[in-house]
Scaffold this motif. Sequence first.
Motif, short mmCIF file in Angstrom:
data_model
loop_
_atom_site.label_atom_id
_atom_site.label_comp_id
_atom_site.label_asym_id
_atom_site.label_seq_id
_atom_site.Cartn_x
_atom_site.Cartn_y
_atom_site.Cartn_z
N VAL A 166 14.40 -1.09 -35.15
CA VAL A 166 14.49 -1.78 -33.86
C VAL A 166 13.14 -1.76 -33.16
CG1 VAL A 166 15.49 -1.65 -31.54
CG2 VAL A 166 16.95 -1.37 -33.55
N SER B 292 13.25 -5.64 -31.75
CA SER B 292 14.49 -6.41 -31.74
C SER B 292 15.63 -5.51 -31.25
CB SER B 292 14.78 -6.95 -33.16
OG SER B 292 15.91 -7.77 -33.17
N SER B 293 16.85 -6.04 -31.28
CA SER B 293 18.01 -5.26 -30.84
C SER B 293 18.72 -4.65 -32.04
CB SER B 293 18.99 -6.15 -30.08
OG SER B 293 19.54 -7.13 -30.94
N LYS B 294 19.48 -3.59 -31.79
CA LYS B 294 20.24 -2.95 -32.86
C LYS B 294 21.26 -3.91 -33.45
CE LYS B 294 22.85 1.26 -33.95
NZ LYS B 294 23.95 0.56 -34.66
N ILE C 92 19.43 -6.35 -35.78
CA ILE C 92 19.04 -5.68 -37.02
C ILE C 92 20.27 -5.50 -37.92
CG2 ILE C 92 18.20 -3.52 -38.02
CD1 ILE C 92 15.95 -5.03 -36.80
N SER C 93 21.36 -5.04 -37.34
CA SER C 93 22.59 -4.80 -38.11
C SER C 93 23.12 -6.08 -38.72
CB SER C 93 23.66 -4.17 -37.21
OG SER C 93 23.24 -2.92 -36.71
#
Length: 294
Positions: free
Chosen positions: A2, A7-9, A12-13
Amino acid sequence: MVMLFDSSKANISEHIKNIYATEELDAAATVRNFRTVRQEGLREIARNIDHYNLDMIIALGYRINTKRGTQFRIWANSVLKDYIIQGYAVNQRAKLEQLNDLKQTVRLLSNVMQKNELTADEATGLLQVISDYAYALDMLDRYDFQQLEVEQTTETNKFRATYENAMEAIGALRKTIDGGGLFGNEKDHSFHSSINTIYQTFDCRELYPSVEEKSAMLLYLVIKNHSFSDGNKRIAAFLFLWFLQQNGILYKPNGSRLIENNTLVALTLMIAESRTEEKDMMVKVVVNLINKNN
């Protein structure tokens, strides 16, 4: 990751989920779950945390749509290009005797390691790298002396690519990578020509009879024809893997993929930088990297 890609979790997920869904990477080979224990006040808290390897970081870097992701791609592409150019220059300067000595050394190392019990994953991986390197050196010899030939290929074509099923595959790719409005948008009718060319015949014989030759030509033509407003290299690499998979030869008998992502990226850049008169040699290089000898 992240922090690395700013970026945001959740983002990414989602990308990791898509990477596994499209089989770009294998979860068993790229993620390891570790149990960690930490003291929080008077309590001892245990958590299971996933740790990803470098392959996943690189794969994310080519998907994340952030400023940091763009910076990563610029850096990675420059490193790959420099590696190709400098590696080629070093090879050009190498004397044949020195190259043969190096190949013999690599083969000796490979033989020694094969005669010993190798239980660690790292040792097994190193052995594979050494074996692949020896094969690549042989191919460089033949490349230098213009002696590359198309051999040990797959003659049985289980699948026939058409403009319609290729565009359908590109549409699915666009959704997977969140491509913009220009991604996969045709500029002209040249993509029709690319598909038709790989099945071209002369005197009732196919010019590219094997699966490997057709896939190599498809990769070359999509890169060189610039048929799309955006994403030509990514689409070319995707269709290359798609065609191999549809014909049932993308994976080796041991389950590993016929060609790794970093190799495919290097080939894509090399084709993009090549001259028109080098077309046949570029196709032969690709075929030799994916044929049954490798």
